[in-house]
Write a protein that holds these residues in place. Structure first.
Motif, mmCIF file in Angstrom:
data_model
loop_
_atom_site.group_PDB
_atom_site.id
_atom_site.type_symbol
_atom_site.label_atom_id
_atom_site.label_comp_id
_atom_site.label_asym_id
_atom_site.label_seq_id
_atom_site.Cartn_x
_atom_site.Cartn_y
_atom_site.Cartn_z
ATOM 1 N N LEU A 587 0.849 -1.178 0.000
ATOM 2 C CA LEU A 587 0.000 0.000 0.000
ATOM 3 C C LEU A 587 0.890 1.235 0.000
ATOM 4 O O LEU A 587 1.842 1.312 0.780
ATOM 5 C CB LEU A 587 -0.896 0.010 1.239
ATOM 6 C CG LEU A 587 -1.780 -1.225 1.437
ATOM 7 C CD1 LEU A 587 -2.444 -1.175 2.811
ATOM 8 C CD2 LEU A 587 -2.821 -1.310 0.336
ATOM 9 N N PRO A 588 0.646 2.222 -0.862
ATOM 10 C CA PRO A 588 1.485 3.417 -0.860
ATOM 11 C C PRO A 588 1.324 4.182 0.444
ATOM 12 O O PRO A 588 0.207 4.318 0.963
ATOM 13 C CB PRO A 588 0.962 4.214 -2.060
ATOM 14 C CG PRO A 588 -0.435 3.728 -2.267
ATOM 15 C CD PRO A 588 -0.439 2.297 -1.849
ATOM 16 N N GLY A 589 2.431 4.653 0.989
ATOM 17 C CA GLY A 589 2.345 5.378 2.248
ATOM 18 C C GLY A 589 3.681 5.910 2.709
ATOM 19 O O GLY A 589 4.669 5.927 1.965
ATOM 20 N N ASN A 590 3.708 6.337 3.947
ATOM 21 C CA ASN A 590 4.930 6.868 4.552
ATOM 22 C C ASN A 590 5.662 5.697 5.206
ATOM 23 O O ASN A 590 5.426 5.366 6.364
ATOM 24 C CB ASN A 590 4.577 7.948 5.576
ATOM 25 C CG ASN A 590 5.809 8.669 6.095
ATOM 26 O OD1 ASN A 590 6.901 8.534 5.539
ATOM 27 N ND2 ASN A 590 5.634 9.442 7.149
ATOM 28 N N ALA A 591 6.551 5.063 4.434
ATOM 29 C CA ALA A 591 7.199 3.842 4.891
ATOM 30 C C ALA A 591 8.476 4.095 5.664
ATOM 31 O O ALA A 591 8.880 3.268 6.484
ATOM 32 C CB ALA A 591 7.502 2.932 3.695
ATOM 33 N N ALA A 592 9.145 5.205 5.390
ATOM 34 C CA ALA A 592 10.452 5.429 6.008
ATOM 35 C C ALA A 592 10.791 6.904 5.972
ATOM 36 O O ALA A 592 10.235 7.675 5.184
ATOM 37 C CB ALA A 592 11.528 4.628 5.276
ATOM 38 N N ASP A 593 11.735 7.290 6.822
ATOM 39 C CA ASP A 593 12.281 8.642 6.783
ATOM 40 C C ASP A 593 13.484 8.604 5.856
ATOM 41 O O ASP A 593 14.584 8.210 6.243
ATOM 42 C CB ASP A 593 12.688 9.084 8.187
ATOM 43 C CG ASP A 593 13.260 10.499 8.204
ATOM 44 O OD1 ASP A 593 13.238 11.150 7.142
ATOM 45 O OD2 ASP A 593 13.727 10.935 9.274
ATOM 46 N N LEU A 594 13.256 8.989 4.621
ATOM 47 C CA LEU A 594 14.313 8.901 3.619
ATOM 48 C C LEU A 594 15.108 10.193 3.489
ATOM 49 O O LEU A 594 15.915 10.336 2.573
ATOM 50 C CB LEU A 594 13.718 8.503 2.264
ATOM 51 C CG LEU A 594 13.049 7.117 2.255
ATOM 52 C CD1 LEU A 594 12.469 6.818 0.889
ATOM 53 C CD2 LEU A 594 14.026 6.033 2.671
ATOM 54 N N GLY A 595 14.844 11.137 4.388
ATOM 55 C CA GLY A 595 15.717 12.299 4.512
ATOM 56 C C GLY A 595 15.677 13.284 3.384
ATOM 57 O O GLY A 595 16.660 13.977 3.134
ATOM 58 N N GLU A 596 14.533 13.382 2.691
ATOM 59 C CA GLU A 596 14.479 14.326 1.580
ATOM 60 C C GLU A 596 13.664 15.569 1.918
ATOM 61 O O GLU A 596 13.497 16.440 1.081
ATOM 62 C CB GLU A 596 13.896 13.648 0.341
ATOM 63 C CG GLU A 596 14.804 12.548 -0.188
ATOM 64 C CD GLU A 596 14.380 12.076 -1.558
ATOM 65 O OE1 GLU A 596 13.484 12.683 -2.160
ATOM 66 O OE2 GLU A 596 14.953 11.090 -2.032
ATOM 67 N N GLY A 597 13.136 15.634 3.133
ATOM 68 C CA GLY A 597 12.433 16.827 3.559
ATOM 69 C C GLY A 597 11.257 17.196 2.680
ATOM 70 O O GLY A 597 11.044 18.351 2.367
ATOM 71 N N ASP A 598 10.466 16.196 2.266
ATOM 72 C CA ASP A 598 9.363 16.471 1.342
ATOM 73 C C ASP A 598 8.056 16.775 2.068
ATOM 74 O O ASP A 598 7.022 16.882 1.452
ATOM 75 C CB ASP A 598 9.161 15.290 0.397
ATOM 76 C CG ASP A 598 8.643 14.054 1.127
ATOM 77 O OD1 ASP A 598 8.791 14.014 2.352
ATOM 78 O OD2 ASP A 598 8.091 13.158 0.472
ATOM 79 N N GLN A 607 -0.926 5.400 5.352
ATOM 80 C CA GLN A 607 -1.103 5.277 3.910
ATOM 81 C C GLN A 607 -1.194 6.659 3.278
ATOM 82 O O GLN A 607 -1.908 7.530 3.777
ATOM 83 C CB GLN A 607 -2.359 4.467 3.604
ATOM 84 C CG GLN A 607 -2.280 3.018 4.053
ATOM 85 C CD GLN A 607 -3.520 2.228 3.705
ATOM 86 O OE1 GLN A 607 -4.131 2.439 2.657
ATOM 87 N NE2 GLN A 607 -3.915 1.319 4.594
ATOM 88 N N VAL A 608 -0.465 6.851 2.186
ATOM 89 C CA VAL A 608 -0.448 8.119 1.465
ATOM 90 C C VAL A 608 -0.531 7.801 -0.027
ATOM 91 O O VAL A 608 0.400 7.223 -0.597
ATOM 92 C CB VAL A 608 0.826 8.940 1.745
ATOM 93 C CG1 VAL A 608 0.758 10.277 1.013
ATOM 94 C CG2 VAL A 608 1.022 9.147 3.242
ATOM 95 N N ALA A 609 -1.639 8.155 -0.648
ATOM 96 C CA ALA A 609 -1.801 7.872 -2.075
ATOM 97 C C ALA A 609 -0.685 8.537 -2.869
ATOM 98 O O ALA A 609 -0.311 9.679 -2.614
ATOM 99 C CB ALA A 609 -3.160 8.362 -2.563
ATOM 100 N N GLY A 610 -0.132 7.826 -3.826
ATOM 101 C CA GLY A 610 0.876 8.395 -4.704
ATOM 102 C C GLY A 610 2.302 8.201 -4.264
ATOM 103 O O GLY A 610 3.236 8.578 -4.984
ATOM 104 N N ASN A 611 2.536 7.600 -3.086
ATOM 105 C CA ASN A 611 3.907 7.476 -2.588
ATOM 106 C C ASN A 611 4.715 6.373 -3.277
ATOM 107 O O ASN A 611 5.890 6.194 -2.989
ATOM 108 C CB ASN A 611 3.920 7.240 -1.075
ATOM 109 C CG ASN A 611 4.016 8.545 -0.306
ATOM 110 O OD1 ASN A 611 3.705 9.609 -0.843
ATOM 111 N ND2 ASN A 611 4.430 8.470 0.940
ATOM 112 N N LEU A 612 4.075 5.636 -4.192
ATOM 113 C CA LEU A 612 4.822 4.672 -5.000
ATOM 114 C C LEU A 612 4.906 5.121 -6.458
ATOM 115 O O LEU A 612 5.310 4.350 -7.327
ATOM 116 C CB LEU A 612 4.169 3.285 -4.933
ATOM 117 C CG LEU A 612 4.378 2.528 -3.617
ATOM 118 C CD1 LEU A 612 3.542 1.260 -3.594
ATOM 119 C CD2 LEU A 612 5.855 2.192 -3.414
#
Length: 726
Positions: A587-598, A607-612
């Motif tokens: 499911l698209p979502g906030n899976a990790a803190d990837l450090g891009e400050g988005d 779950q966050v639509a569009g995160n994939l």
């Protein structure tokens, strides 16, 4: 070893404990008529629901030569189609004499002693409109007063001489093409100004009909017992909806398949299969009218604004806290409807079930308080898109796990339902279904798997290093865990970098595959407990130690390019113990803190639509990365530079579009047509061995190749050169 058990009118084929299970509806050993599953299907009919598996009642369960198949019903030439009108969602009404509207149902009830008595009523211009609720092949009509038809005697109503003296009959097939500004274009098929027959029978060439209009042409009163409609051939539209299947716990859905056969001309019939899944046993929402929160003006008068909400009135709630919630928040006119609805939706599933109106609750409401009935799109998914023809299998393949196409309805879910729609465009053609099966895994890999990709913007057609993260929302004691991940890519992956597991306790396990060859002959590539298992044109699969804990995070880095705006990198988790046949979609979502400050402010796991999805700049360039490699060839058969590869990327093309690749000499004369076909966005490479269309090696020199795309927006063409030397 497999064993078969009865499962709520479906056949549940259980394989070994580790592998998936197969649920079969219909076919040998199962009954379509019982509906499959233990919770009765319901269809919305205006202000009520109908418990049925066959909306409209036009499914045939007993076709000669087809044991346990279902077909659209073939018309009985003596069966009055009009009788089922209201059950199909049709209606009978009049735009001219409103006072008789409540009596119109008596002329389509198949009862000879009820009818429409207009003997003492001026009826010039009376119009009766009948909407059959669906299209039918129709070739005959009949109408008559009470006691006029010998088969339907009514001695207490001797009105046989009070028949309609003048009439006109109009038809329309109910399709959008037969409408003008939303109104049907009606065709007159029969007119009689001086009728002398008590029983009027009208025959017409067989045609599809949905809307029928009967118009009185005289002022003489009459009685009408029945208005009958008779058909021929297969009905053009029919549906079968399964009962709701309760797996008992959240269950992973795998592949779907079915057996079908066509009769008549196969071009003129088809079936469409859809599915939906839910977290509760009721896919319908029964609403009441919430006490008005504001007032608005209609025609100079103030009226309450109606809001349809699914919770009970406070006096019907037993729990004191929930009762107070309804009184003080949900039905408080000072609380905005949006805030009240959000509060209701944030309750636990158990609390919502206790507060929600049931069918019985809805039926007991006063009419002024009764709201609409809707499909639940919160606890249930919407009906899926139509599954493709690749899902059709042979009868002996129905119970073979893994065949067919993946179920797109969300899972793991506890409840599941199937809809089969039948369409026939010609009277003697139809498609039947002999059985439908799907794979399930009663212990999912995780309660939910949330996926995310970064960066979410890339340059069109350029190689980009992506990080793909997966977060596990795991329930110990129920979920299996997973040890493989399949990632869908727009192009063949160019390189896999690191595969890393970040455990909930902070420990990290990882392997680096940078520089590893990815050809079929080199796979699998292993680094300890990590591996690259498979690389295909648009997917690759990595293996790793089992992830079986809540909050664990998996990260995979890889190189790929994006050719279309909004490309989705779907993912599927697998478990090697299940045979890796059935996977769990991310499911698209906030899976990790990837450090891009988005700006991802939602908690991890949300779950966050569009995160994939990855976006590229919108461009008019349909062709990019056009080249020949090598640019110089020596086609002398020595194995060195004997051929070149003409490569190109098609971008932003979603529908098959004509593409042509041609080589010419410097005078512009065509030498070799390498390709002519229809393609969508993708990366392509065509070999050229230095030969012309006749198979002869071309003379030394420079040759120009062109790639042409004939898109709807116009032609796109790119050029390049190849040198031939010896």
């Amino acid at each position: 070893m497999k064993r078969t058990v009865l499962f709520a009118s479906a056949v549940l084929v259980l394989s070994t404990a580790a592998s998936g299970e197969v649920v079969v509806l219909g076919g040998p050993g199962s009954s379509w008529e019982e509906g499959g599953g233990g919770i009765q299907a319901q269809v919305i009919r205006g202000e009520s629901v109908e418990p049925t598996n066959t909306p409209g009642g036009v499914i045939d369960f007993s076709v000669e030569g087809y044991d346990n198949w279902i077909f659209p019903q073939r018309a009985d030439p003596e069966l009055n189609i009009a009788v089922g009108t209201l059950g199909r969602g049709g209606e009978i009404t009049t735009p001219t004499h409103r006072a008789i509207r409540n009596d119109l149902g008596k002329i389509i009830d198949d009862r000879g002693n009820t009818g429409l008595d207009l003997r003492e009523t001026p009826v010039l211009g009376l119009i009766v409109d009948l909407d059959l609720g669906a299209r039918f092949g129709v070739n005959r009509f009949r109408f008559f007063p009470r006691n006029a038809l010998p088969e339907m005697p009514a001695a207490d109503f001797p009105f046989q001489n009070d028949f309609l003296r003048g009439y006109e009959l109009f038809l329309n097939d109910g399709t959008p093409e037969s409408m003008s500004q939303g109104r049907p274009i009606r065709t007159s098929v029969a007119v009689e100004g001086q009728n002398e027959e008590p029983v009027v029978e009208i025959r017409i060439p067989a045609q599809y009909v949905r809307l029928i209009r009967l118009k009185s042409l005289t002022a003489v009163g009459f009685d009408l017992a029945e208005f009958q409609v008779f058909g021929t051939g297969f009905v053009p539209e029919a549906a079968y909806i399964s009962n709701i299947i309760d797996f008992g716990a959240p269950t992973l859905l795998g592949n779907l398949r079915w057996v079908q056969e066509k009769v008549g001309d196969e071009v003129f019939s088809r079936v469409r299969v859809r599915t939906r899944s839910g977290i509760d046993p009721q896919p319908l929402i029964f609403n009441k009218i919430r006490p008005a929160e504001d007032i608005f003006r209609i025609s100079g008068q103030f009226s309450p604004r109606e809001s349809h909400v699914p919770w009970k009135f406070a006096d019907k709630v037993d729990d004191p806290e929930l009762k107070a919630l309804v009184e003080n928040v949900l039905d408080n006119i000072d609380v905005d409807i949006r805030d009240a609805t959000q509060t209701f939706n944030e309750l636990s599933l158990e609390q919502r079930e206790e507060l929600s109106l049931t069918e019985a609750d809805h039926g007991s409401l006063a009419r002024k308080d009764r709201g609409v009935i809707r499909h639940d799109v919160t606890g249930w998914s919407e009906w899926s898109a139509v599954y493709p023809a690749e899902a059709v299998v042979a009868a002996d393949e129905l119970q073979v796990e893994g065949l067919g196409v993946p179920i797109v309805s969300p899972s793991p879910r506890r409840y599941f339902q199937v809809l089969i729609e039948f369409y026939s465009d010609e009277f003697e053609s139809a498609t039947g279904v002999g059985g439908l099966a799907f794979d399930v895994l009663t212990r999912p890999f995780s309660g939910a798997l949330v996926g995310e990709i970064r960066p979410r913007r890339a340059e069109l057609g350029e190689k980009t290093r992506f990080t793909y993260a997966v977060r596990s929302l795991f329930e110990p004691g129920r979920d299996r865990g997973f040890d493989r991940l399949k990632i869908q890519t727009p192009l063949r992956v160019e390189e896999v970098g690191s595969v890393e597991i970040r455990r909930a306790d902070g420990t990290v396990e990882a392997a680096d595959f940078t520089g590893s060859p990815l050809s079929d002959s080199d796979l699998p590539v292993a680094r300890g407990d990590f591996s690259i298992l498979e690389v295909e044109e648009k997917t690759f699969t990595v293996g790793f130690p089992v992830v079986a804990e809540d909050g664990a995070e998996l990260r995979v880095t890889f190189d790929n390019a994006v050719l279309r705006f909004g490309t989705t990198f779907s993912g599927q988790a697998l478990n090697s113990e299940t045979g890796a046949v059935l996977g769990q979609h991310l499911l698209p979502g906030n899976a990790a803190d990837l450090g891009e400050g988005d700006g991802d402010t939602l908690p991890l796991g949300s779950q966050v639509a569009g995160n994939l999805a990855v976006h590229v700049g919108i461009t008019d360039d349909l062709l990019v990365n056009v080249n020949a490699s090598p640019a110089v060839i020596t086609p002398n058969g020595d194995g060195a530079n004997d051929q070149t590869s003409i490569g190109y990327d098609l971008t932003t093309i979603g529908a098959p579009t004509p593409v042509e690749v041609v080589l010419r000499d410097l005078s512009g004369r065509p030498v070799r047509r390498l390709y002519a076909g229809n393609d969508v966005s993708g990366r392509f490479a065509l070999p050229w061995d230095g030969r012309d269309d006749a198979g002869r090696i071309v003379p030394p020199g420079n040759y120009v190749f062109s790639v042409t795309v004939d898109a709807r927006t116009g032609l796109a063409r790119a050029f390049g050169t190849v040198a031939v030397t010896y």
